[in-house]
Design a protein around this motif. Sequence first.
Motif, PDB file in Angstrom:
ATOM      1  N   ASP A   1       0.823  -1.201   0.000  1.00 15.61           N
ATOM      2  CA  ASP A   1       0.000   0.000   0.000  1.00 15.61           C
ATOM      3  C   ASP A   1       0.862   1.257   0.000  1.00 15.61           C
ATOM      4  O   ASP A   1       0.529   2.254  -0.655  1.00 15.61           O
ATOM      5  CB  ASP A   1      -0.927   0.007   1.213  1.00 15.61           C
ATOM      6  N   ALA A   2       1.977   1.218   0.757  1.00 21.63           N
ATOM      7  CA  ALA A   2       2.861   2.389   0.799  1.00 21.63           C
ATOM      8  C   ALA A   2       3.496   2.641  -0.563  1.00 21.63           C
ATOM      9  O   ALA A   2       3.593   3.788  -1.018  1.00 21.63           O
ATOM     10  CB  ALA A   2       3.944   2.180   1.852  1.00 21.63           C
ATOM     11  N   MET A   3       3.902   1.563  -1.223  1.00 19.70           N
ATOM     12  CA  MET A   3       4.528   1.721  -2.530  1.00 19.70           C
ATOM     13  C   MET A   3       3.503   2.106  -3.590  1.00 19.70           C
ATOM     14  O   MET A   3       3.810   2.851  -4.523  1.00 19.70           O
ATOM     15  CB  MET A   3       5.274   0.438  -2.904  1.00 19.70           C
ATOM     16  N   GLN A   4       2.289   1.610  -3.436  1.00 23.85           N
ATOM     17  CA  GLN A   4       1.233   2.025  -4.349  1.00 23.85           C
ATOM     18  C   GLN A   4       0.900   3.500  -4.137  1.00 23.85           C
ATOM     19  O   GLN A   4       0.671   4.252  -5.099  1.00 23.85           O
ATOM     20  CB  GLN A   4      -0.007   1.173  -4.134  1.00 23.85           C
ATOM     21  N   ALA A   5       0.891   3.932  -2.879  1.00 23.56           N
ATOM     22  CA  ALA A   5       0.647   5.349  -2.585  1.00 23.56           C
ATOM     23  C   ALA A   5       1.746   6.225  -3.162  1.00 23.56           C
ATOM     24  O   ALA A   5       1.506   7.391  -3.517  1.00 23.56           O
ATOM     25  CB  ALA A   5       0.529   5.557  -1.078  1.00 23.56           C
ATOM     26  N   ALA A   6       2.943   5.675  -3.264  1.00 22.27           N
ATOM     27  CA  ALA A   6       4.054   6.438  -3.851  1.00 22.27           C
ATOM     28  C   ALA A   6       3.776   6.777  -5.310  1.00 22.27           C
ATOM     29  O   ALA A   6       4.282   7.782  -5.826  1.00 22.27           O
ATOM     30  CB  ALA A   6       5.354   5.644  -3.729  1.00 22.27           C
ATOM     31  N   GLN A   7       2.971   5.952  -6.003  1.00 19.27           N
ATOM     32  CA  GLN A   7       2.601   6.255  -7.386  1.00 19.27           C
ATOM     33  C   GLN A   7       1.940   7.619  -7.481  1.00 19.27           C
ATOM     34  O   GLN A   7       2.248   8.424  -8.365  1.00 19.27           O
ATOM     35  CB  GLN A   7       1.631   5.197  -7.929  1.00 19.27           C
ATOM     36  N   ALA A   8       1.017   7.862  -6.580  1.00 19.26           N
ATOM     37  CA  ALA A   8       0.276   9.126  -6.604  1.00 19.26           C
ATOM     38  C   ALA A   8       1.182  10.317  -6.333  1.00 19.26           C
ATOM     39  O   ALA A   8       0.823  11.461  -6.634  1.00 19.26           O
ATOM     40  CB  ALA A   8      -0.855   9.086  -5.583  1.00 19.26           C
ATOM     41  N   ASN A   9       2.353  10.042  -5.769  1.00 16.32           N
ATOM     42  CA  ASN A   9       3.331  11.087  -5.502  1.00 16.32           C
ATOM     43  C   ASN A   9       4.461  11.085  -6.526  1.00 16.32           C
ATOM     44  O   ASN A   9       5.517  11.664  -6.294  1.00 16.32           O
ATOM     45  CB  ASN A   9       3.900  10.911  -4.086  1.00 16.32           C
ATOM     46  N   ASN A  10       4.197  10.401  -7.666  1.00 13.08           N
ATOM     47  CA  ASN A  10       5.143  10.408  -8.783  1.00 13.08           C
ATOM     48  C   ASN A  10       6.509   9.870  -8.362  1.00 13.08           C
ATOM     49  O   ASN A  10       7.555  10.393  -8.770  1.00 13.08           O
ATOM     50  CB  ASN A  10       5.283  11.828  -9.349  1.00 13.08           C
ATOM     51  N   HIS A  11       6.501   8.820  -7.566  1.00 14.78           N
ATOM     52  CA  HIS A  11       7.726   8.290  -6.963  1.00 14.78           C
ATOM     53  C   HIS A  11       8.074   6.933  -7.574  1.00 14.78           C
ATOM     54  O   HIS A  11       7.229   6.040  -7.649  1.00 14.78           O
ATOM     55  CB  HIS A  11       7.531   8.149  -5.451  1.00 14.78           C
ATOM     56  N   LEU A  12       9.326   6.789  -7.980  1.00 16.70           N
ATOM     57  CA  LEU A  12       9.828   5.565  -8.600  1.00 16.70           C
ATOM     58  C   LEU A  12      10.687   4.788  -7.614  1.00 16.70           C
ATOM     59  O   LEU A  12      11.516   5.371  -6.904  1.00 16.70           O
ATOM     60  CB  LEU A  12      10.661   5.911  -9.841  1.00 16.70           C
ATOM     61  N   LEU A  13      10.509   3.470  -7.579  1.00 17.25           N
ATOM     62  CA  LEU A  13      11.265   2.595  -6.678  1.00 17.25           C
ATOM     63  C   LEU A  13      12.071   1.605  -7.507  1.00 17.25           C
ATOM     64  O   LEU A  13      11.521   0.914  -8.364  1.00 17.25           O
ATOM     65  CB  LEU A  13      10.317   1.834  -5.754  1.00 17.25           C
ATOM     66  N   ILE A  14      13.365   1.542  -7.234  1.00 15.94           N
ATOM     67  CA  ILE A  14      14.212   0.558  -7.912  1.00 15.94           C
ATOM     68  C   ILE A  14      14.559  -0.503  -6.871  1.00 15.94           C
ATOM     69  O   ILE A  14      15.140  -0.197  -5.824  1.00 15.94           O
ATOM     70  CB  ILE A  14      15.475   1.188  -8.506  1.00 15.94           C
ATOM     71  N   ALA A  15      14.181  -1.761  -7.150  1.00 16.86           N
ATOM     72  CA  ALA A  15      14.263  -2.820  -6.146  1.00 16.86           C
ATOM     73  C   ALA A  15      15.111  -3.986  -6.627  1.00 16.86           C
ATOM     74  O   ALA A  15      15.020  -4.400  -7.787  1.00 16.86           O
ATOM     75  CB  ALA A  15      12.862  -3.313  -5.789  1.00 16.86           C
ATOM     76  N   ALA A  16      15.926  -4.525  -5.745  1.00 20.93           N
ATOM     77  CA  ALA A  16      16.713  -5.719  -6.026  1.00 20.93           C
ATOM     78  C   ALA A  16      15.791  -6.916  -6.187  1.00 20.93           C
ATOM     79  O   ALA A  16      14.826  -7.088  -5.439  1.00 20.93           O
ATOM     80  CB  ALA A  16      17.704  -5.970  -4.893  1.00 20.93           C
ATOM     81  N   ALA A  17      16.091  -7.777  -7.173  1.00 21.21           N
ATOM     82  CA  ALA A  17      15.205  -8.896  -7.511  1.00 21.21           C
ATOM     83  C   ALA A  17      15.419 -10.119  -6.634  1.00 21.21           C
ATOM     84  O   ALA A  17      14.613 -11.044  -6.674  1.00 21.21           O
ATOM     85  CB  ALA A  17      15.398  -9.279  -8.980  1.00 21.21           C
ATOM     86  N   GLY A  18      16.479 -10.135  -5.833  1.00 19.81           N
ATOM     87  CA  GLY A  18      16.730 -11.270  -4.955  1.00 19.81           C
ATOM     88  C   GLY A  18      17.882 -12.126  -5.413  1.00 19.81           C
ATOM     89  O   GLY A  18      18.228 -12.179  -6.600  1.00 19.81           O
ATOM     90  N   ASN A  19      18.480 -12.847  -4.461  1.00 19.08           N
ATOM     91  CA  ASN A  19      19.704 -13.617  -4.703  1.00 19.08           C
ATOM     92  C   ASN A  19      19.528 -15.123  -4.555  1.00 19.08           C
ATOM     93  O   ASN A  19      20.493 -15.847  -4.332  1.00 19.08           O
ATOM     94  CB  ASN A  19      20.801 -13.153  -3.730  1.00 19.08           C
TER      95      ASN A  19
END
Length: 582
Positions: A312-330
Amino acid sequence: MRHFIIVVTVLGLIAGGPIALAARSQQPDTPRVVPPVTHPVGGYDQTSLLVRYKPDTPAAKKASAHRLLKASATRSSKLVPGLERIGLAPGMSVEKAVKILNKLPFVEYAHPNYRLHLDQVPPDDEYYLEQWALNNTGQASTFGAFFAGTPDADIDWLEARAMASGAGVVIAVLDTGIDYRHTDISANVWLNEAEVNGIEGVDDDGNGYIDDVRGWDFVNNDPFPLDGHGHGTMVAGIIAAVTGNTKGIAGVMPDGQVMALKVLSDAGIGLLSDAVDALEYAIDKGVRISNISWGYSEILPEELADHNALFDAMQAAQANNHLLIAAAGNENINTDSTPHYPSSFDLDNIIAVGAIDNLDELAWFSSYGTESVDIAAPGDLVMSVTKMFAGFLEDYSWGSGTSLAAPHVTGVAGLILELQPELSYLQIRNRILSTARTVPGLAGTSATGGIVNMYTALDGLPLLLVDIDVLPGDPANQVYPNKAGKLPVAVLSGPTFDATQVDPATLKFGAGQAAPADAPVIANVDGQYGDDTTVRFKVNQSGIVCDDTEVGLSGETYSGDQFVGADSIDASSCETGTCHPY
């Protein structure tokens, strides 16, 4: 004397940790031996070539040449008579096409579409030659950390470094903190001017955090987000290490700033609630991009509802024009079937990043997936700044993990933002993915099958921003993602933009970057500014999913100007069936 650590296990393991975000070893009993492969030549474009026909060559013969090559497009030069740029269809190599054309009696010459670059001088940072991720000449580590690699298996940092530096851009680093005492990163650590110039013990900026000069330690709830682990400092160093100071390393964004938000303890353990609070902090400060080099995999899909706070927090970041770059895992698993969060969240403001080694191959530990991983970046034995050794010696180390791949993409995103701050998160995301350098050996490992390329991502910026219109009209803009029909999308002319000059062969549409399925139709769609250009795209290749609310398009004009546009859509009505009357 500087202290060095060669990290032989995967330093970025926080990106593959359990739900508590704890680091743990993923080193196999017997490391996988990666065989060498043949890599594409980096000196020219792999999708086009240049051909010049002899004078008075009839159009029919030119058309026959196009058919031989399965050419997808041509562009004729007004300056040089008979000169064309030909776009090649998938499966047709440049080398083969050049041989075919040069055997035709009416062809003057044909040759690759060579890439141009500035004659760049490498920076004077002491360990720059250890940074194969930025410029891979095939070098081996001077200190024995890695063997010789494949030339140009990098992000083309050296070729692009003159285009942008990251000045004025702040990146939020949600991690173990940053060792802001280290002089190879300290000058680029973000400072909260309101608190710097305020009164000690007072919340001068009114954000609920007292004396948050450099960010905040959400683990210990204090204003000292100092890194006692080393992971966050390495991430920050890749993004924005001080460059050209005769010491240490170079950052992707030499003049960018990194905001220290400590959400993981010095043992590499954190809480989702702290991550949510840190993201809120960054957005409240107007930060547009965050780096997320951690995650968790050990939950079943049906249990995802228990972890909706971070979604929900990351979805809310959409409305604030915010981009997230995330590691895919090891974990070296297919995250399409075994998700890794938050990189596997189905949100279009996340770029999930896998890792490659210096041979241009998927790193042995990297997770993969054509739906859950977007792109790859260098992440195996890459060098960066790390925490001070014994509290007073400046330290550097080599590390491995998708944790260290993600900040390379983050840095490129920051450079795009510097050159064109009005771009939306989706436009920045699409720019990075659409300009990836594809590698045959990475096919099937991510949505792009490619590696982030700083040069192609920055080349041509700033882009023209144009209006587009997804045309299904009743109800307006409704798209059926699982249908097999064709979707008309109009590029609209404006007071300073003539849509009839759009080169349809360059158009890319939707999350899947679908190419045109039909020839363009010229008509005045909206009744304004003259004729518009409408092209149809195959819906099932567009990458649009049921919860998408916006979709983007990019392309070029015949004169080479690049543009992007976006339009809202209603993709909520997902129905079964094989076609729809678009």
